[in-house]
Motif scaffolding. Sequence first.
Motif, PDB file in Angstrom:
ATOM      1  N   ASP A  39       2.576   9.719   7.474  1.00 28.48           N
ATOM      2  CA  ASP A  39       3.563   9.574   8.552  1.00 28.48           C
ATOM      3  C   ASP A  39       4.845   8.907   8.024  1.00 28.48           C
ATOM      4  O   ASP A  39       5.965   9.305   8.372  1.00 28.48           O
ATOM      5  CB  ASP A  39       3.004   8.716   9.692  1.00 28.48           C
ATOM      6  CG  ASP A  39       1.888   9.431  10.449  1.00 28.48           C
ATOM      7  OD1 ASP A  39       1.709  10.642  10.246  1.00 28.48           O
ATOM      8  OD2 ASP A  39       1.209   8.766  11.256  1.00 28.48           O
ATOM      9  N   PHE A  40       4.656   7.889   7.201  1.00 29.64           N
ATOM     10  CA  PHE A  40       5.804   7.173   6.617  1.00 29.64           C
ATOM     11  C   PHE A  40       6.668   8.128   5.789  1.00 29.64           C
ATOM     12  O   PHE A  40       7.898   8.170   5.948  1.00 29.64           O
ATOM     13  CB  PHE A  40       5.284   6.022   5.743  1.00 29.64           C
ATOM     14  CG  PHE A  40       6.359   5.291   4.992  1.00 29.64           C
ATOM     15  CD1 PHE A  40       7.078   4.272   5.595  1.00 29.64           C
ATOM     16  CD2 PHE A  40       6.644   5.614   3.668  1.00 29.64           C
ATOM     17  CE1 PHE A  40       8.079   3.595   4.898  1.00 29.64           C
ATOM     18  CE2 PHE A  40       7.635   4.947   2.966  1.00 29.64           C
ATOM     19  CZ  PHE A  40       8.354   3.933   3.578  1.00 29.64           C
ATOM     20  N   PHE A  73       6.819  11.354   5.920  1.00 27.11           N
ATOM     21  CA  PHE A  73       7.411  12.369   6.792  1.00 27.11           C
ATOM     22  C   PHE A  73       8.676  11.800   7.455  1.00 27.11           C
ATOM     23  O   PHE A  73       9.720  12.465   7.499  1.00 27.11           O
ATOM     24  CB  PHE A  73       6.376  12.788   7.829  1.00 27.11           C
ATOM     25  CG  PHE A  73       6.697  14.076   8.520  1.00 27.11           C
ATOM     26  CD1 PHE A  73       6.951  15.225   7.808  1.00 27.11           C
ATOM     27  CD2 PHE A  73       6.749  14.132   9.905  1.00 27.11           C
ATOM     28  CE1 PHE A  73       7.259  16.416   8.454  1.00 27.11           C
ATOM     29  CE2 PHE A  73       7.049  15.318  10.562  1.00 27.11           C
ATOM     30  CZ  PHE A  73       7.306  16.459   9.833  1.00 27.11           C
ATOM     31  N   HIS A 100      -2.421  14.333   4.628  1.00 33.06           N
ATOM     32  CA  HIS A 100      -3.146  14.632   5.869  1.00 33.06           C
ATOM     33  C   HIS A 100      -4.209  15.717   5.636  1.00 33.06           C
ATOM     34  O   HIS A 100      -5.299  15.648   6.189  1.00 33.06           O
ATOM     35  CB  HIS A 100      -2.165  15.025   6.965  1.00 33.06           C
ATOM     36  CG  HIS A 100      -1.367  13.850   7.470  1.00 33.06           C
ATOM     37  ND1 HIS A 100      -0.505  13.924   8.533  1.00 33.06           N
ATOM     38  CD2 HIS A 100      -1.321  12.555   7.054  1.00 33.06           C
ATOM     39  CE1 HIS A 100       0.039  12.720   8.751  1.00 33.06           C
ATOM     40  NE2 HIS A 100      -0.441  11.896   7.847  1.00 33.06           N
ATOM     41  N   ILE A 113       0.836  -1.209   0.000  1.00 31.10           N
ATOM     42  CA  ILE A 113       0.000   0.000   0.000  1.00 31.10           C
ATOM     43  C   ILE A 113       0.873   1.262   0.000  1.00 31.10           C
ATOM     44  O   ILE A 113       0.503   2.275  -0.591  1.00 31.10           O
ATOM     45  CB  ILE A 113      -0.925   0.032   1.251  1.00 31.10           C
ATOM     46  CG1 ILE A 113      -1.867  -1.171   1.252  1.00 31.10           C
ATOM     47  CG2 ILE A 113      -1.725   1.321   1.309  1.00 31.10           C
ATOM     48  CD1 ILE A 113      -2.718  -1.273   2.525  1.00 31.10           C
ATOM     49  N   ILE A 114       2.033   1.174   0.654  1.00 29.04           N
ATOM     50  CA  ILE A 114       2.864   2.375   0.797  1.00 29.04           C
ATOM     51  C   ILE A 114       3.388   2.881  -0.550  1.00 29.04           C
ATOM     52  O   ILE A 114       3.128   4.032  -0.907  1.00 29.04           O
ATOM     53  CB  ILE A 114       3.983   2.156   1.844  1.00 29.04           C
ATOM     54  CG1 ILE A 114       3.343   1.994   3.228  1.00 29.04           C
ATOM     55  CG2 ILE A 114       4.973   3.310   1.833  1.00 29.04           C
ATOM     56  CD1 ILE A 114       4.329   1.654   4.339  1.00 29.04           C
ATOM     57  N   ILE A 120      -3.405   8.699   6.355  1.00 30.35           N
ATOM     58  CA  ILE A 120      -2.741   9.219   7.563  1.00 30.35           C
ATOM     59  C   ILE A 120      -1.394   8.511   7.751  1.00 30.35           C
ATOM     60  O   ILE A 120      -0.356   9.143   7.936  1.00 30.35           O
ATOM     61  CB  ILE A 120      -3.619   9.003   8.820  1.00 30.35           C
ATOM     62  CG1 ILE A 120      -4.917   9.820   8.729  1.00 30.35           C
ATOM     63  CG2 ILE A 120      -2.847   9.373  10.086  1.00 30.35           C
ATOM     64  CD1 ILE A 120      -5.951   9.455   9.796  1.00 30.35           C
ATOM     65  N   LEU A 121      -1.415   7.181   7.681  1.00 25.21           N
ATOM     66  CA  LEU A 121      -0.212   6.402   8.005  1.00 25.21           C
ATOM     67  C   LEU A 121       0.860   6.529   6.929  1.00 25.21           C
ATOM     68  O   LEU A 121       2.054   6.609   7.240  1.00 25.21           O
ATOM     69  CB  LEU A 121      -0.592   4.936   8.225  1.00 25.21           C
ATOM     70  CG  LEU A 121      -1.549   4.709   9.415  1.00 25.21           C
ATOM     71  CD1 LEU A 121      -2.031   3.262   9.453  1.00 25.21           C
ATOM     72  CD2 LEU A 121      -0.886   5.085  10.742  1.00 25.21           C
ATOM     73  N   VAL A 122       0.468   6.577   5.661  1.00 26.61           N
ATOM     74  CA  VAL A 122       1.468   6.750   4.601  1.00 26.61           C
ATOM     75  C   VAL A 122       2.046   8.169   4.674  1.00 26.61           C
ATOM     76  O   VAL A 122       3.240   8.369   4.417  1.00 26.61           O
ATOM     77  CB  VAL A 122       0.893   6.409   3.208  1.00 26.61           C
ATOM     78  CG1 VAL A 122       1.910   6.700   2.116  1.00 26.61           C
ATOM     79  CG2 VAL A 122       0.482   4.937   3.150  1.00 26.61           C
ATOM     80  N   SER A 175      -7.447   6.084   6.827  1.00 27.77           N
ATOM     81  CA  SER A 175      -6.406   5.513   7.686  1.00 27.77           C
ATOM     82  C   SER A 175      -5.100   5.342   6.931  1.00 27.77           C
ATOM     83  O   SER A 175      -4.033   5.727   7.422  1.00 27.77           O
ATOM     84  CB  SER A 175      -6.864   4.162   8.231  1.00 27.77           C
ATOM     85  OG  SER A 175      -8.005   4.347   9.039  1.00 27.77           O
ATOM     86  N   ALA A 176      -5.177   4.767   5.726  1.00 29.58           N
ATOM     87  CA  ALA A 176      -3.956   4.568   4.943  1.00 29.58           C
ATOM     88  C   ALA A 176      -3.320   5.916   4.604  1.00 29.58           C
ATOM     89  O   ALA A 176      -2.096   6.052   4.633  1.00 29.58           O
ATOM     90  CB  ALA A 176      -4.265   3.770   3.681  1.00 29.58           C
TER      91      ALA A 176
END
Lengths: 337, 337
Positions: free
Chosen positions: B127-128, B130, B97, B45-46, B123-125, B120-121
Amino acid sequence: MTITATARNSGNIKSVIDRLQSLLESDLEGVETLLRQRAKSPVDIIPDLSGYIVSAGGKRLRPMLTLAAAQAVGGANPSTHALAAAVEFIHTATLLHDDVVDESDLRRGKPAAKSVWGNSASILVGDFLFARAFTLMVETGSLEILDILSNASSVIAEGEVRQLAAQGKLDLPTEDYLAIIEAKTAALFEAAARAGALSGGSEDHAPALATYGKNLGLAFQIVDDVLDYGGATSIIGKAVGDDFREGKVTLPVIIARRRGQTEDHAFWERALNVETQTDNDLARAIHLIRTTGAAEATIAEAEAYAGLAKSALKTLPESQWRDVLSDLADFCVKRAY
Amino acid sequence: MTITATARNSGNIKSVIDRLQSLLESDLEGVETLLRQRAKSPVDIIPDLSGYIVSAGGKRLRPMLTLAAAQAVGGANPSTHALAAAVEFIHTATLLHDDVVDESDLRRGKPAAKSVWGNSASILVGDFLFARAFTLMVETGSLEILDILSNASSVIAEGEVRQLAAQGKLDLPTEDYLAIIEAKTAALFEAAARAGALSGGSEDHAPALATYGKNLGLAFQIVDDVLDYGGATSIIGKAVGDDFREGKVTLPVIIARRRGQTEDHAFWERALNVETQTDNDLARAIHLIRTTGAAEATIAEAEAYAGLAKSALKTLPESQWRDVLSDLADFCVKRAY
């Protein structure tokens, strides 16, 4: 080892955390001052929201790990305090984003920040704290520490995405579960301990403390996952059944399903699907996890990692720090009772 | 200067970006390679999600600013490429974001990543990316650059939170609007240009390029905000009315409301409230923004910042880089036509 061992060990549990807090008292004061100062902002929501989550209920386990690792190999200094505060900010940012991702309404027994300030503010204040963590790390003056923590941060995000993709995937192999928790939880414990050792002045002991941190993190998360099905929730204040309601496939579920009857397979498929689960399912899940021995097997797995954590400490010089870190590994497992 | 000047200037607009891309061709190749490599992850997904947003539609304005700043004062090197890629990752993380926070379904005319992979994905990607930005910056070997970008990152988050708090606040003073866009947009332009100059080897020219970047960012965002009410959307592919539907109080609205009749005040109050706005309100808002001269006044404000950006370049040595940066400031305003 049985679930009824709870009361017997609770005295020891308290004493390890108390001992760490007492040994690290002046260092922790330095860290707390930084946590307060660096969450400041002219935009009120930021200190309000971050103060709510930073100051409420956390045990400061990760910063204590950083400080104790530094102390065990040389000593903590102001730069170690900045590092420890950075580690706590990264953890806090992760919690804020997790609560949005998991749609959790409670965190440590209180309403989650996103239930009070909303999802958007939680996302953005998480970003703010993450950025401030890096500013704090710049103050350590160490590019190596920045490298360790920025890598850990991307691994954490990878673990979270992987966990998201595994949601409701009942046939998740144990190895995949372990890879997820190693990334989402153990990577920060590992980085906190490794960077702590470097900040304490020791390149030599950094790998041993990194191994300690990683295995401690694995034990900690495995126990957290069994606590979600009825462990000593009064200690961590985590609402029982959070993982279950979010369809997270954790070790107690993997083992209970593997050991269960065919009709249990159908139960797990339905109950861990957030669309089809019902109110009574959690009680049956807890029942299956206990009767199949999955709770004890999960705790045994955690104990194995705690043992690896303790073994890694053997190369360190003897000290009260080494002793308390060893006891901390035991504490992580004892929480389950 | 009127809205109908669109067609006349579109040739120049294209040529400035083309010139920059052509002058920076080999540097941009280095940056693109890093953007592809560093978005890699075993978690599919990333790279899928980040590839979708990183490779699609972006002009690479911020990395070009970093590269051109370095070239203008000494030259870009592999470490400048890492820095430029880091700047783009920070920008991309912010977009991911933002789309969740703003509940935008479109980004650059395509479905937003969160519409495809979920909140959700995204937000988390974010973060990744960043985290990966910071790993890239560690490779520059400069703590000063890390300090500049980590500070800018917390300022961006502050700006976003402040914007969130100002949502639907019709009496937002112009100064507060400017403070918000200075934080959420201009801070990254400023940091990109300042760090680019440092990476190019010049402490002396860094403040001038920082001033250039900040004012360029202000001009850019002000124009973006007027484009949301009917500018040349075909160029940036941004859906008209996004800000309006999100209840964002931007400069064209502030000016149109200030100059409007009393009955218009009631319209703005209702229409910029996401709960009470109706489908026909956007057309009336655009009408009011044009008839009160708010569109032209907004563009004039952007022109003033573009002028300050160009003035800041005067202390730099004469070069094709200085010329193209100056033209870039004009381009930022010309986009409005």
